[in-house]
Design an enzyme around this catalytic site. Sequence first.
Site, PDB file in Angstrom:
ATOM      1  N   ASP A   9      50.988  76.985  51.714  1.00 28.23           N
ATOM      2  CA  ASP A   9      52.164  76.319  51.525  1.00 28.23           C
ATOM      3  C   ASP A   9      52.868  76.361  50.330  1.00 28.23           C
ATOM      4  O   ASP A   9      52.626  75.630  49.340  1.00 28.23           O
ATOM      5  CB  ASP A   9      51.964  74.701  52.216  1.00 28.23           C
ATOM      6  CG  ASP A   9      51.080  74.600  53.139  1.00 28.23           C
ATOM      7  OD1 ASP A   9      49.809  74.621  52.951  1.00 28.23           O
ATOM      8  OD2 ASP A   9      51.313  74.547  54.334  1.00 28.23           O
ATOM      9  N   ASP A  41      54.143  73.532  62.954  1.00 31.46           N
ATOM     10  CA  ASP A  41      53.395  73.142  61.615  1.00 31.46           C
ATOM     11  C   ASP A  41      54.120  71.576  61.101  1.00 31.46           C
ATOM     12  O   ASP A  41      55.191  71.444  61.039  1.00 31.46           O
ATOM     13  CB  ASP A  41      54.187  74.294  60.670  1.00 31.46           C
ATOM     14  CG  ASP A  41      53.683  73.938  59.324  1.00 31.46           C
ATOM     15  OD1 ASP A  41      54.003  74.835  58.207  1.00 31.46           O
ATOM     16  OD2 ASP A  41      53.256  72.952  58.940  1.00 31.46           O
ATOM     17  N   GLY A  42      53.168  70.956  61.166  1.00 28.08           N
ATOM     18  CA  GLY A  42      53.203  69.441  60.787  1.00 28.08           C
ATOM     19  C   GLY A  42      52.934  68.535  61.737  1.00 28.08           C
ATOM     20  O   GLY A  42      53.490  68.428  62.921  1.00 28.08           O
TER      21      GLY A  42
END
Length: 215
Positions: A35, A171-172
């Site tokens: 990331d 994502d998340g």
Amino acid sequence: MKVEIVPSILSADVGRLAEQVKEAEAAGADRIQVDVMDGHFVPNLTFGPQVVEAVRRATKLPIEAHLMVERPEMFLEAFAKAGATLIEVQVEATSSLYRTVQTIKELGAKAGVAINPATPVEDLRDILPYIDLVNVMTVEPGFGGQKFIPHSPEKIRRLRGLSSKIEIEVDGGIDAHSAPLVVAAGATVLVAGNSVYGFKGGVAAGIKAIRKALD
Ligand code: DX5
């Protein structure tokens, strides 16, 4: 289509990064995500190309470089040279997405586009034919361990309606609870940071818990 699990190193112990990456690989991770944050596009500062090089040395798995940075076109060559297999840029961060995607592919990497929670999937309609993956951010990017945004499955369904072929990554806040919701909506690639590297039973147990929830 096989669902892939992609631990993101944001929540890993960077003092033991190689070890943590190897742990994930041994536990059956399909890819590793780095990331990348620049403190401008998101209010956090993380890793540069040299961390992708370190991950490259630690694993044979594909490496995704998720560039949560302004003007990502400035960094494509550095991340491709560092060993990123796929480079994903934020649609909100570049005014020349078509050229950026072409450049990523000319550098020999796969091309991905990430979209933030408030960005409509329909904005990607005209770039879809040129990319390998769309990352539907299921949190506002910047930090690990945030809460999954509940409207995400509906957005994933709309994207799947635009393309039956595209890889849909999420994502998340992806964990054993949210994973079945996003896969039922059409997601095939699950980025997991805190639910793997922050899992109390350890990395292998974290990956296993997500896979079990999908059975
Ligand atoms: C953006 C980051 C995070 C990370 C995953 O904030 O890109 O989404 O990859 O974070 P978790 O899985 O801990 O929510």
